[in-house]
Design a protein around this motif. Structure first.
Motif, PDB file in Angstrom:
ATOM      1  N   ILE A   2       8.180  21.038  46.834  1.00 39.92           N
ATOM      2  CA  ILE A   2       8.002  19.658  46.416  1.00 39.92           C
ATOM      3  C   ILE A   2       9.223  18.827  46.826  1.00 39.92           C
ATOM      4  O   ILE A   2      10.358  19.284  46.707  1.00 39.92           O
ATOM      5  N   THR A   3       8.966  17.628  47.331  1.00 42.92           N
ATOM      6  CA  THR A   3      10.071  16.760  47.747  1.00 42.92           C
ATOM      7  C   THR A   3      10.633  15.998  46.549  1.00 42.92           C
ATOM      8  O   THR A   3       9.987  15.908  45.495  1.00 42.92           O
ATOM      9  N   VAL A   4      11.806  15.438  46.733  1.00 47.02           N
ATOM     10  CA  VAL A   4      12.415  14.631  45.667  1.00 47.02           C
ATOM     11  C   VAL A   4      11.516  13.445  45.348  1.00 47.02           C
ATOM     12  O   VAL A   4      11.299  13.110  44.182  1.00 47.02           O
ATOM     13  N   ARG A   5      10.967  12.822  46.377  1.00 51.80           N
ATOM     14  CA  ARG A   5      10.082  11.677  46.173  1.00 51.80           C
ATOM     15  C   ARG A   5       8.879  12.075  45.322  1.00 51.80           C
ATOM     16  O   ARG A   5       8.514  11.392  44.365  1.00 51.80           O
ATOM     17  N   GLU A   6       8.270  13.208  45.646  1.00 49.37           N
ATOM     18  CA  GLU A   6       7.117  13.686  44.870  1.00 49.37           C
ATOM     19  C   GLU A   6       7.518  14.009  43.438  1.00 49.37           C
ATOM     20  O   GLU A   6       6.766  13.733  42.491  1.00 49.37           O
ATOM     21  N   ARG A   7       8.692  14.583  43.265  1.00 46.04           N
ATOM     22  CA  ARG A   7       9.177  14.920  41.918  1.00 46.04           C
ATOM     23  C   ARG A   7       9.391  13.659  41.087  1.00 46.04           C
ATOM     24  O   ARG A   7       9.076  13.625  39.900  1.00 46.04           O
ATOM     25  N   ILE A   8       9.909  12.616  41.728  1.00 51.01           N
ATOM     26  CA  ILE A   8      10.120  11.341  41.027  1.00 51.01           C
ATOM     27  C   ILE A   8       8.786  10.772  40.574  1.00 51.01           C
ATOM     28  O   ILE A   8       8.632  10.347  39.425  1.00 51.01           O
ATOM     29  N   VAL A   9       7.809  10.755  41.470  1.00 53.86           N
ATOM     30  CA  VAL A   9       6.478  10.224  41.136  1.00 53.86           C
ATOM     31  C   VAL A   9       5.851  11.020  39.988  1.00 53.86           C
ATOM     32  O   VAL A   9       5.309  10.434  39.041  1.00 53.86           O
ATOM     33  N   LEU A  10       5.935  12.336  40.053  1.00 50.49           N
ATOM     34  CA  LEU A  10       5.393  13.171  38.977  1.00 50.49           C
ATOM     35  C   LEU A  10       6.092  12.908  37.647  1.00 50.49           C
ATOM     36  O   LEU A  10       5.442  12.819  36.606  1.00 50.49           O
ATOM     37  N   ARG A  11       7.410  12.781  37.698  1.00 50.40           N
ATOM     38  CA  ARG A  11       8.172  12.549  36.461  1.00 50.40           C
ATOM     39  C   ARG A  11       7.853  11.181  35.866  1.00 50.40           C
ATOM     40  O   ARG A  11       7.758  11.043  34.637  1.00 50.40           O
ATOM     41  N   MET A  12       7.662  10.182  36.723  1.00 46.14           N
ATOM     42  CA  MET A  12       7.273   8.859  36.225  1.00 46.14           C
ATOM     43  C   MET A  12       5.933   8.939  35.504  1.00 46.14           C
ATOM     44  O   MET A  12       5.764   8.326  34.447  1.00 46.14           O
ATOM     45  N   LYS A  13       5.000   9.713  36.047  1.00 48.17           N
ATOM     46  CA  LYS A  13       3.695   9.887  35.404  1.00 48.17           C
ATOM     47  C   LYS A  13       3.839  10.630  34.077  1.00 48.17           C
ATOM     48  O   LYS A  13       3.206  10.257  33.085  1.00 48.17           O
ATOM     49  N   GLU A  14       4.677  11.671  34.067  1.00 46.19           N
ATOM     50  CA  GLU A  14       4.902  12.435  32.829  1.00 46.19           C
ATOM     51  C   GLU A  14       5.452  11.539  31.722  1.00 46.19           C
ATOM     52  O   GLU A  14       5.051  11.661  30.566  1.00 46.19           O
ATOM     53  N   LEU A  15       6.384  10.678  32.077  1.00 46.79           N
ATOM     54  CA  LEU A  15       7.037   9.804  31.097  1.00 46.79           C
ATOM     55  C   LEU A  15       6.278   8.499  30.874  1.00 46.79           C
ATOM     56  O   LEU A  15       6.668   7.700  30.021  1.00 46.79           O
ATOM     57  N   LYS A  16       5.213   8.279  31.667  1.00 51.50           N
ATOM     58  CA  LYS A  16       4.430   7.040  31.604  1.00 51.50           C
ATOM     59  C   LYS A  16       5.324   5.817  31.825  1.00 51.50           C
ATOM     60  O   LYS A  16       5.246   4.827  31.099  1.00 51.50           O
ATOM     61  N   VAL A  17       6.149   5.920  32.865  1.00 48.59           N
ATOM     62  CA  VAL A  17       7.056   4.839  33.244  1.00 48.59           C
ATOM     63  C   VAL A  17       6.512   4.208  34.523  1.00 48.59           C
ATOM     64  O   VAL A  17       6.268   4.903  35.502  1.00 48.59           O
ATOM     65  N   SER A  18       6.326   2.900  34.501  1.00 49.32           N
ATOM     66  CA  SER A  18       5.845   2.217  35.701  1.00 49.32           C
ATOM     67  C   SER A  18       7.012   1.883  36.621  1.00 49.32           C
ATOM     68  O   SER A  18       8.172   1.807  36.188  1.00 49.32           O
ATOM     69  N   ASN A  19       6.705   1.685  37.886  1.00 51.64           N
ATOM     70  CA  ASN A  19       7.717   1.269  38.850  1.00 51.64           C
ATOM     71  C   ASN A  19       8.339  -0.053  38.406  1.00 51.64           C
ATOM     72  O   ASN A  19       9.550  -0.234  38.475  1.00 51.64           O
ATOM     73  N   LYS A  20       7.517  -0.954  37.920  1.00 46.37           N
ATOM     74  CA  LYS A  20       7.992  -2.269  37.467  1.00 46.37           C
ATOM     75  C   LYS A  20       9.016  -2.127  36.342  1.00 46.37           C
ATOM     76  O   LYS A  20      10.079  -2.742  36.378  1.00 46.37           O
ATOM     77  N   GLN A  21       8.702  -1.309  35.346  1.00 48.59           N
ATOM     78  CA  GLN A  21       9.605  -1.122  34.212  1.00 48.59           C
ATOM     79  C   GLN A  21      10.896  -0.438  34.642  1.00 48.59           C
ATOM     80  O   GLN A  21      11.986  -0.842  34.252  1.00 48.59           O
ATOM     81  N   MET A  22      10.784   0.610  35.449  1.00 50.35           N
ATOM     82  CA  MET A  22      11.966   1.332  35.905  1.00 50.35           C
ATOM     83  C   MET A  22      12.887   0.413  36.706  1.00 50.35           C
ATOM     84  O   MET A  22      14.097   0.404  36.487  1.00 50.35           O
ATOM     85  N   CYS A  23      12.305  -0.368  37.599  1.00 49.02           N
ATOM     86  CA  CYS A  23      13.113  -1.275  38.416  1.00 49.02           C
ATOM     87  C   CYS A  23      13.795  -2.349  37.561  1.00 49.02           C
ATOM     88  O   CYS A  23      14.954  -2.688  37.796  1.00 49.02           O
ATOM     89  N   ALA A  24      13.077  -2.858  36.573  1.00 50.03           N
ATOM     90  CA  ALA A  24      13.672  -3.853  35.677  1.00 50.03           C
ATOM     91  C   ALA A  24      14.836  -3.243  34.906  1.00 50.03           C
ATOM     92  O   ALA A  24      15.900  -3.865  34.773  1.00 50.03           O
ATOM     93  N   ASP A  25      14.666  -2.032  34.412  1.00 51.77           N
ATOM     94  CA  ASP A  25      15.724  -1.364  33.656  1.00 51.77           C
ATOM     95  C   ASP A  25      16.942  -1.043  34.515  1.00 51.77           C
ATOM     96  O   ASP A  25      18.073  -1.074  34.038  1.00 51.77           O
ATOM     97  N   LEU A  26      16.705  -0.731  35.788  1.00 54.01           N
ATOM     98  CA  LEU A  26      17.797  -0.314  36.676  1.00 54.01           C
ATOM     99  C   LEU A  26      18.332  -1.434  37.558  1.00 54.01           C
ATOM    100  O   LEU A  26      19.326  -1.249  38.263  1.00 54.01           O
ATOM    101  N   GLY A  27      17.670  -2.585  37.559  1.00 56.79           N
ATOM    102  CA  GLY A  27      18.097  -3.686  38.404  1.00 56.79           C
ATOM    103  C   GLY A  27      17.820  -3.446  39.879  1.00 56.79           C
ATOM    104  O   GLY A  27      18.554  -3.922  40.741  1.00 56.79           O
TER     105      GLY A  27
END
Length: 67
Positions: A2-27
């Motif tokens: 599994i690639t890092v990119r795939e792991r990130i996508v899977l983890r976002m789904k596990e945590l129910k974190v959207s790209n929009k929310q993550m980007c807002a939190d991280l700037g």
């Protein structure tokens, strides 16, 4: 393997974190992050590190262990 990119996508789904929310939190820019998550762009290491830390991942795909 599994690639890092795939792991990130899977983890976002596990945590129910959207790209929009993550980007807002991280700037981070939502469009650039989305392009990375879809494999269309390389991400700067600093952004990758911030995302991994936010999601509790190590950049190599292993989950972080807090001491």
């Amino acid at each position: 393997m599994i690639t890092v990119r795939e792991r990130i996508v899977l983890r976002m789904k596990e945590l129910k974190v959207s790209n929009k929310q993550m980007c807002a939190d991280l700037g981070l820019t939502e469009a650039n992050t989305s392009a990375y998550l879809h494999g269309n762009r390389a991400m700067p290491y600093g952004s990758l590190e911030a995302i991994c830390f936010y999601l509790g991942l190590a950049p190599k795909g292993r989950e972080r262990e807090d001491s």
